[in-house]
Design a protein around this motif. Structure first.
Motif, mmCIF file in Angstrom:
data_model
loop_
_atom_site.group_PDB
_atom_site.id
_atom_site.type_symbol
_atom_site.label_atom_id
_atom_site.label_comp_id
_atom_site.label_asym_id
_atom_site.label_seq_id
_atom_site.Cartn_x
_atom_site.Cartn_y
_atom_site.Cartn_z
ATOM 1 N N UNK A 178 0.841 -1.204 0.000
ATOM 2 C CA UNK A 178 0.000 0.000 0.000
ATOM 3 C C UNK A 178 0.874 1.251 0.000
ATOM 4 N N UNK A 179 1.962 1.253 0.764
ATOM 5 C CA UNK A 179 2.865 2.399 0.787
ATOM 6 C C UNK A 179 3.530 2.617 -0.563
ATOM 7 N N UNK A 180 3.930 1.552 -1.228
ATOM 8 C CA UNK A 180 4.604 1.722 -2.520
ATOM 9 C C UNK A 180 3.624 2.167 -3.600
ATOM 10 N N UNK A 181 2.360 1.755 -3.548
ATOM 11 C CA UNK A 181 1.386 2.176 -4.556
ATOM 12 C C UNK A 181 0.847 3.579 -4.292
ATOM 13 N N UNK A 182 0.500 3.851 -3.048
ATOM 14 C CA UNK A 182 -0.130 5.135 -2.722
ATOM 15 C C UNK A 182 0.919 6.210 -2.484
ATOM 16 N N UNK A 183 2.039 5.853 -1.910
ATOM 17 C CA UNK A 183 3.103 6.810 -1.664
ATOM 18 C C UNK A 183 3.088 7.369 -0.246
ATOM 19 N N UNK A 184 2.439 6.730 0.665
ATOM 20 C CA UNK A 184 2.421 7.159 2.074
ATOM 21 C C UNK A 184 3.403 6.291 2.836
ATOM 22 N N UNK A 185 4.682 6.581 2.674
ATOM 23 C CA UNK A 185 5.732 5.654 3.089
ATOM 24 C C UNK A 185 5.568 4.999 4.456
#
Length: 124
Positions: free
Chosen positions: A77-84
């Motif tokens: 989810x972090x890699x797709x959305x960008x919310x590291x």
């Protein structure tokens, strides 16, 4: 020995043989039931120890798997959305909670979803 005495002794032997064979049959049945009971106790002792060990392995692996799945989903989810850091932190905590819930369900401390849904229905 007269023929009457001979017949009487044969009759007594037949009766004694019959009595002994009945006792032998009764003894055989008693021994069979005792052996069955002893083997059942022996098997239950072995299975209870192995059952406890297998349940412990199952509970620990489910707990660890839930944490890993939560962490992996958070990382994706972090890699797709960008919310590291936030997706991994939140889903890792959700995986931890899901693992705790699975362990409690397996231990019998919390009812499974099927039992909770069926407990609201009235039984005839």
């Amino acid at each position: 020995m007269s023929p009457d005495e001979n017949k009487q002794s044969k009759k007594d032997m037949k009766e004694t043989d019959r009595h002994l064979s009945e006792r032998l049959e009764k003894l055989g049945k008693t021994l069979d039931t005792r052996l069955d009971e002893a083997s059942a106790k022996e098997v239950s002792n072995k299975t209870s120890a192995m059952s406890g060990l297998s349940q412990a392995w199952k509970m620990s692996s489910e707990f660890i798997a839930a944490i890993f799945v939560g962490g992996a989903l958070g990382w994706m989810a972090d890699s797709w959305i960008g919310t590291k850091p936030w997706g991994m932190i939140i889903l890792l905590m959700l995986g931890f909670v899901a693992g705790i819930l699975n362990v409690l369900r397996e231990a019998g401390k919390v009812a499974g979803p099927e039992r909770r849904m069926n407990s609201g229905k009235k039984q005839d």
